[in-house]
Design an enzyme around this catalytic site. Structure first.
Site, PDB file in Angstrom:
ATOM      1  N   ASP A 196      -2.654  10.700  14.400  1.00  0.00           N
ATOM      2  CA  ASP A 196      -3.222  10.271  13.115  1.00  0.00           C
ATOM      3  C   ASP A 196      -3.881   8.900  13.247  1.00  0.00           C
ATOM      4  O   ASP A 196      -3.640   7.999  12.447  1.00  0.00           O
ATOM      5  CB  ASP A 196      -2.143  10.243  12.040  1.00  0.00           C
ATOM      6  CG  ASP A 196      -2.721  10.235  10.630  1.00  0.00           C
ATOM      7  OD1 ASP A 196      -3.889  10.630  10.471  1.00  0.00           O
ATOM      8  OD2 ASP A 196      -2.011   9.835   9.693  1.00  0.00           O
ATOM      9  N   VAL A 247       4.694   0.948   1.012  1.00  0.00           N
ATOM     10  CA  VAL A 247       5.036  -0.175   1.881  1.00  0.00           C
ATOM     11  C   VAL A 247       5.137  -1.448   1.034  1.00  0.00           C
ATOM     12  O   VAL A 247       4.277  -1.712   0.192  1.00  0.00           O
ATOM     13  CB  VAL A 247       4.000  -0.366   2.995  1.00  0.00           C
ATOM     14  CG1 VAL A 247       4.399  -1.510   3.914  1.00  0.00           C
ATOM     15  CG2 VAL A 247       3.831   0.920   3.795  1.00  0.00           C
ATOM     16  N   PHE A 251       3.280   9.697   2.700  1.00  0.00           N
ATOM     17  CA  PHE A 251       4.655   9.667   3.176  1.00  0.00           C
ATOM     18  C   PHE A 251       5.494   8.573   2.534  1.00  0.00           C
ATOM     19  O   PHE A 251       6.696   8.529   2.735  1.00  0.00           O
ATOM     20  CB  PHE A 251       4.690   9.487   4.695  1.00  0.00           C
ATOM     21  CG  PHE A 251       4.262  10.727   5.452  1.00  0.00           C
ATOM     22  CD1 PHE A 251       4.085  11.931   4.797  1.00  0.00           C
ATOM     23  CD2 PHE A 251       4.031  10.670   6.817  1.00  0.00           C
ATOM     24  CE1 PHE A 251       3.697  13.059   5.479  1.00  0.00           C
ATOM     25  CE2 PHE A 251       3.641  11.808   7.512  1.00  0.00           C
ATOM     26  CZ  PHE A 251       3.469  13.008   6.836  1.00  0.00           C
ATOM     27  N   GLY A 252       4.885   7.648   1.794  1.00  0.00           N
ATOM     28  CA  GLY A 252       5.689   6.611   1.169  1.00  0.00           C
ATOM     29  C   GLY A 252       4.900   5.377   0.816  1.00  0.00           C
ATOM     30  O   GLY A 252       3.669   5.337   0.945  1.00  0.00           O
ATOM     31  N   GLY A 294       0.835  -1.194   0.000  1.00  0.00           N
ATOM     32  CA  GLY A 294       0.000   0.000   0.000  1.00  0.00           C
ATOM     33  C   GLY A 294       0.866   1.238   0.000  1.00  0.00           C
ATOM     34  O   GLY A 294       2.099   1.170   0.042  1.00  0.00           O
ATOM     35  N   SER A 295       0.216   2.410  -0.055  1.00  0.00           N
ATOM     36  CA  SER A 295       0.969   3.664  -0.082  1.00  0.00           C
ATOM     37  C   SER A 295       0.167   4.761   0.579  1.00  0.00           C
ATOM     38  O   SER A 295      -1.043   4.646   0.791  1.00  0.00           O
ATOM     39  CB  SER A 295       1.312   4.058  -1.521  1.00  0.00           C
ATOM     40  OG  SER A 295       0.137   4.324  -2.260  1.00  0.00           O
ATOM     41  N   GLY A 296       0.874   5.837   0.890  1.00  0.00           N
ATOM     42  CA  GLY A 296       0.263   7.021   1.472  1.00  0.00           C
ATOM     43  C   GLY A 296       1.076   8.227   1.070  1.00  0.00           C
ATOM     44  O   GLY A 296       1.992   8.137   0.244  1.00  0.00           O
ATOM     45  N   LYS A 302       8.643   0.227   4.840  1.00  0.00           N
ATOM     46  CA  LYS A 302       8.045   1.490   4.413  1.00  0.00           C
ATOM     47  C   LYS A 302       9.126   2.384   3.826  1.00  0.00           C
ATOM     48  O   LYS A 302       9.989   2.890   4.541  1.00  0.00           O
ATOM     49  CB  LYS A 302       7.345   2.188   5.572  1.00  0.00           C
ATOM     50  CG  LYS A 302       6.666   3.505   5.132  1.00  0.00           C
ATOM     51  CD  LYS A 302       5.667   4.016   6.143  1.00  0.00           C
ATOM     52  CE  LYS A 302       6.337   4.740   7.284  1.00  0.00           C
ATOM     53  NZ  LYS A 302       5.359   5.412   8.158  1.00  0.00           N
TER      54      LYS A 302
END
Length: 747
Positions: free
Chosen positions: A628, A507, A504-505, A500-502, A522
Site C-alpha cells: 500500500d 491517528v 483502518f483507524g 488524520g484518519s483512514g 493509531k
C-alpha cells in the site's frame, strides 16, 4: 456430652478458621501454614501493591464476594477453601510483588506473566512449599534469582524469561529441586556460569537460558539429562568445546547454541545419536571441520543453521532424505573448500518438499549450478547463493521452483542469458538532436545532483557525529502502555490532537508522561472486519525490522476500554512534518508556512523510499511486501527524511499457507489503494515484490508532476502513467509540478 466435645474439636482441627498450622522441616525451619483467612488477607495485601490495573481485574477483590470467586483465584475443593492457583497472566498489572504472597502456603500454580511488575522477586516465595509452577515471564523484574526457591521442593516449572534479572545463578536453589522439569530464564542479564548442578536433576526436560551474559564452558554434567528435549543457551558469551555427551542425548529435539564463542567440530555420528532432533542452530560461533554426512539420517530435522562459522565442504548429497526440513542455512562458512567443490547437494535439498529457505552464500563455491531437478511440489520461496564464485548460466529447471519469491545470486561469475538485442525504429535527425540534448541535460543534472549529494552526505555525517544520540523510550525493549496511559497521553483522544484518519483507524498526537516524548497513536477502527488482520499484519511486519527510512513502532496495545469493548492501537515515533501527501497536495493557505518541495527535496525523498523498499525486499530475513505504498503513507521527520509507514496490508513472503487455497483468498482481499496498486492485486493473483515497485513508479510520477493518479482529468483510457509517457522525450518540462521553491532539505 463427651462425644459432642470430640466432634467440635475435630471440626476445629480440620476446618476451623482461627487455627494456625505449622509446617516443620528436618533442618529445624518452621513455616506458618495458616488458614483461609490468612489467604484472604495475603491477597488483599498483594492488591495494595498494585498501582496500575487498566482492565479493572482486581475490582472484584473485595469483601462483597468470597475470595475464592475473585478473578484469577482458584481454591481447593476441600471445605477449607485454600488458594491453590493464582493466575493473573496478561492483565496489564503494574506495581511491586508483595511479600505477603508467601503466605499462600497451599499455592500450587502462580502465573504473573505478561504484566508490568517491577522491583524484585520476594524471598518469601520460599514459603510456598506446595508450589509446582511459577511464571513471571515478560515483566520488568530486577534483582537476582531468588535462592529461597530451594524450599519449594515440589517445583516443576520455572518461567522467569524476559525480565531484568542480574547476577549469577547459584547452585543453591537447585540442590533440593529434584522434581524440576523446566527452567526458562532467557532474555535477562544473568552473568557467571551455567550451574553444573543442573545436570544432577534427572527430571529436567527443558533448559532455556538464551540471551543473557553467561560465560564459561557448557557443563559436562548436562549430558546426563536423559530426558532433556530442549537446550537453548544461545546469545551468551560461552566458550570452549561442546561436551561430547550432549551430542549423545537421544531425547534432544531443540539444540540452540547460536552466537557464542564455542569451537570444535561436530561428531561424525551426530545424525545417528540425535534421531529426534528437530532444530539445530549453531550459527555465529567458531566451529570448524566438515558437516557430517550422518545429518541426512535425522528424518525429524526442520531447521539446520550453521551460518558464520568455519565449516568446510563437501556437503552431503543425501540431504533429500530430510523431508521435514524447512530451513537450511550455511552462510559465511568455507564449504566451497575441501575434497570436492560441487553443488550437487543443492539438487538433493530441492527434493525436500517442505523446504522454505535455502541459503549458501559466502562459501567460496567454485562450480556451476547443476540443472535443477526440483520436486514440483517444493515450497522453496527463498534461495540465496550470492557472494560465491559460481560460474556458468542460470540452469534449466529453475522454472520448476514455482513458489520462488526471493532469489539472491549477486557477486558470482554467472553469464548472461544471451537474449536478443532490443531494436528500435530509426529516429529522424531532429529527434536524434533532441535526444542528444536531453542526454546532455540529464548527465549534467546527475553530475550536479551527485556533487550536491556528496556535500549533503558529508554534512549529515558530521552533524550526526556532533549530535548527541537520542534516548529511546524503551531501550532494547518495547514500551508497555495501557489504555489508560494512551487515553491520558492524547487528552482523551481529543479532536485537538487528531492528526488524520483512514479506513483502518484514526491517528492522534500524544505525549508520554515518562519523558514527555511525543508519539503518534493509531487507534484502530474495530468496526471494520479487515482491521484485525491489518493489526496482526502490521505487528508481524514491524516487530523484527528496523531501518532509518521505516517508521519506528514503539509498542502496541490490545486491551479493553472502560466500557469493556475491544481496544487496539499502535504507537509510533511522531513525525512532525506530516505526510508527503500533505506537502504535495494540501493548499499552502492551509498552513502558516510554505509547504512546497524543491526538486532536491523530492529527489531525496525518492531515494529514502527506495532505500526502505530495498531493505524490505532484499535485506530482511523474510522479505516483506508493503502492498500500500502511496504519499499518505510516507511520513517526514523534522529533517524532512522520509519514513515508510502503515504496514496494515503488508505480506511476509515466508508463510505457512503460501500454497493453500486460503492463501489465494487472503491475497484477493488485499486491494491496496486505487491508482497505486498493481493490476495483479485486483485479479486475485499472488502478491510479488514487483507490486511495490509498480506503486513506487506511480509515487515518483506523482511527486514530480504534482498530480494524483485519481485526478479528475484521468478518465477513460487516460491515466497518470500514459499522461507522463506521452510527453517523452521532448515535452517533459511541461508536466512538471509548477511549485518549485529554491530551498533544499531543511528542518
Amino acid at each position: 456430652m463427651a462425644l459432642q466435645f470430640i466432634l467440635i474439636l475435630l471440626n476445629i482441627l480440620l476446618f476451623g478458621s482461627s487455627l494456625r498450622l505449622v509446617e516443620s522441616f528436618t533442618d529445624g525451619r518452621k513455616i506458618v501454614v495458616g488458614n483461609n483467612e490468612t489467604d484472604r488477607l495475603a491477597l488483599l495485601e498483594f492488591k495494595k501493591q498494585i498501582i496500575d490495573d487498566p482492565y479493572g481485574t482486581l475490582s472484584s477483590w473485595n469483601d462483597s464476594i468470597h475470595f475464592c470467586n475473585w478473578v484469577g483465584i482458584t481454591c481447593s475443593n476441600l471445605q477449607q477453601q485454600r488458594v491453590i492457583s493464582l493466575d493473573l497472566q496478561g492483565k496489564g498489572l503494574g506495581g511491586n510483588i508483595s511479600p505477603s504472597i508467601g503466605n499462600l502456603t497451599f499455592l500450587r500454580y502462580l502465573n504473573m506473566g505478561e504484566n508490568s511488575f517491577h522491583g524484585t522477586i520476594p524471598q518469601e516465595m520460599g514459603n510456598l512449599i506446595s508450589l509446582q509452577i511459577i511464571s513471571f515471564e515478560n515483566n520488568t523484574l530486577k534483582g537476582e534469582f531468588p535462592t529461597s526457591l530451594a524450599n519449594c521442593t515440589s517445583l516443576r516449572e520455572i518461567y522467569f524469561n524476559n525480565n531484568n534479572l542480574v547476577g549469577k545463578i547459584s547452585s543453591e536453589p537447585f540442590t533440593s529441586l529434584t522434581k524440576l522439569e523446566v527452567i526458562t530464564i532467557n532474555g535477562n542479564g544473568l552473568t557467571g556460569e551455567i550451574p553444573a548442578f543442573l545436570g544432577n536433576i534427572s527430571s529436567i526436560q527443558e533448559i532455556s537460558l538464551e540471551g543473557n551474559e553467561l560465560q564459561g564452558t557448557i557443563p559436562e554434567s548436562l549430558g546426563q539429562l536423559s530426558n532433556l528435549y530442549l537446550l537453548a543457551i544461545g546469545r551468551n558469551n560461552l566458550s570452549g568445546m561442546v561436551p561430547l555427551s550432549l551430542y549423545n542425548l537421544s531425547s534432544l529435539q531443540i539444540f540452540n547454541l547460536r552466537q557464542n564463542q564455542l569451537h570444535g567440530s561436530l561428531p561424525r555420528d551426530i545424525g545417528l545419536n540425535l534421531p529426534n532432533l528437530q532444530v539445530l542452530i549453531l550459527g555465529q560461533n567458531l566451529f570448524l571441520g566438515s558437516i557430517p554426512n550422518s545429518i541426512s539420517n535425522i528424518s525429524t530435522l526442520e531447521v539446520f543453521d550453521l551460518d558464520q562459522n568455519s565449516f568446510v565442504g563437501p556437503v552431503s548429497n543425501n540431504l533429500g532424505n530430510l523431508q521435514n526440513l524447512q530451513a537450511f542455512t550455511i552462510d559465511d562458512n568455507q564449504c566451497g573448500t575441501g575434497a570436492a567443490n560441487d553443488l550437487d547437494f543443492v539438487n538433493s535439498l530441492l527434493n525436500c518438499t517442505n523446504l522454505n529457505s535455502l541459503s549458501i552464500q559466502l562459501n567460496g563455491f567454485k562450480a556451476s549450478l547443476p540443472n535443477f531437478k526440483a520436486n514440483l511440489s517444493t515450497q522453496l520461496s527463498i534461495f540465496l547463493f550470492g557472494r560465491n564464485q559460481i560460474y556458468g548460466t542460470i540452469p534449466a529447471g529453475i522454472e520448476n521452483l514455482v513458489n520462488l519469491t526471493g532469489l539472491g545470486m549477486e557477486d558470482n561469475f554467472l553469464e548472461d542469458l544471451h537474449l536478443p538485442t532490443c531494436t528500435t525504429p530509426r529516429s529522424t535527425k531532429q529527434e536524434k538532436s533532441n535526444s542528444f540534448r536531453i542526454v546532455l541535460a540529464i548527465i549534467g543534472a546527475l553530475l550536479g545532483f551527485l556533487l550536491i549529494s556528496s556535500f549533503l552526505t558529508l554534512y549529515w555525517i558530521r552533524r550526526s557525529k556532533s549530535k548527541p544520540p537520542s534516548t529511546p523510550l524503551t531501550g532494547e525493549r518495547f514500551l508497555k502502555l495501557s489504555y489508560k496511559e494512551l487515553f491520558k497521553a492524547t487528552e482523551g483522544f481529543s479532536s485537538a490532537n487528531f492528526i488524520g484518519s483512514g479506513s483502518f483507524g484514526s491517528v492522534y498526537k500524544g505525549i508520554i508522561d515518562q519523558d514527555e516524548t511525543i508519539v503518534a497513536v493509531k487507534v484502530l477502527n474495530l468496526q471494520n472486519p479487515r482491521v484485525y488482520k491489518s493489526f496482526i499484519a502490521e505487528c508481524k511486519a514491524l516487530r523484527n525490522i528496523g531501518h532509518r527510512n521505516l517508521v519506528k513502532i514503539l509498542t502496541s496495545c490490545s486491551s479493553l476500554d472502560p466500557k469493556g469493548k475491544d481496544f487496539k492501537a499502535l504507537v509510533y515515533e511522531f513525525m512532525p512534518n506530516g505526510s508527503l501527501d500533505d506537502w504535495l497536495h494540501l493548499p499552502v493557505e492551509a498552513h502558516n508556512y510554505s509547504r512546497n518541495l524543491s526538486l532536491l527535496q523530492r529527489l531525496n525523498i525518492a531515494i529514502d523510499v527506495a532505500s526502505a523498499l530495498d531493505y524490505l525486499h532484499n535485506n530482511c530475513y523474510v522479505a516483506i511486501i508493503h502492498c500500500d505504498l502511496k504519499p499518505s503513507n510516507i511520513l517526514l521527520d523534522s529533517d524532512m527524511i522520509a519514513h515508510v509507514s502503515d504496514f496494515g496490508l503488508a505480506r511476509l513472503l515466508l508463510e505457512a499457507d503460501d500454497n493453500s487455497s486460503q492463501d489465494q483468498t487472503s491475497t484477493i482481499e488485499i486491494k491496496g489503494s486505487i491508482g497505486y496498486a498493481a493490476p495483479e492485486y485486483g485479479m486475485g493473483g499472488r502478491v510479488p515484490v514487483q507490486g511495490d515497485v509498480f506503486s513506487y513508479g506511480i509515487l515518483l510520477l506523482e511527486m514530480f508532476t504534482g498530480k494524483r493518479p485519481i485526478d479528475h482529468m484521468f478518465t477513460d483510457d487516460l491515466n497518470l502513467h500514459n499522461f507522463a509517457k506521452a510527453t517523452l522525450p521532448v515535452h517533459v518540462m511541461q508536466i512538471l509540478d509548477p511549485k518549485n521553491p529554491t530551498h533544499g532539505r531543511t528542518k
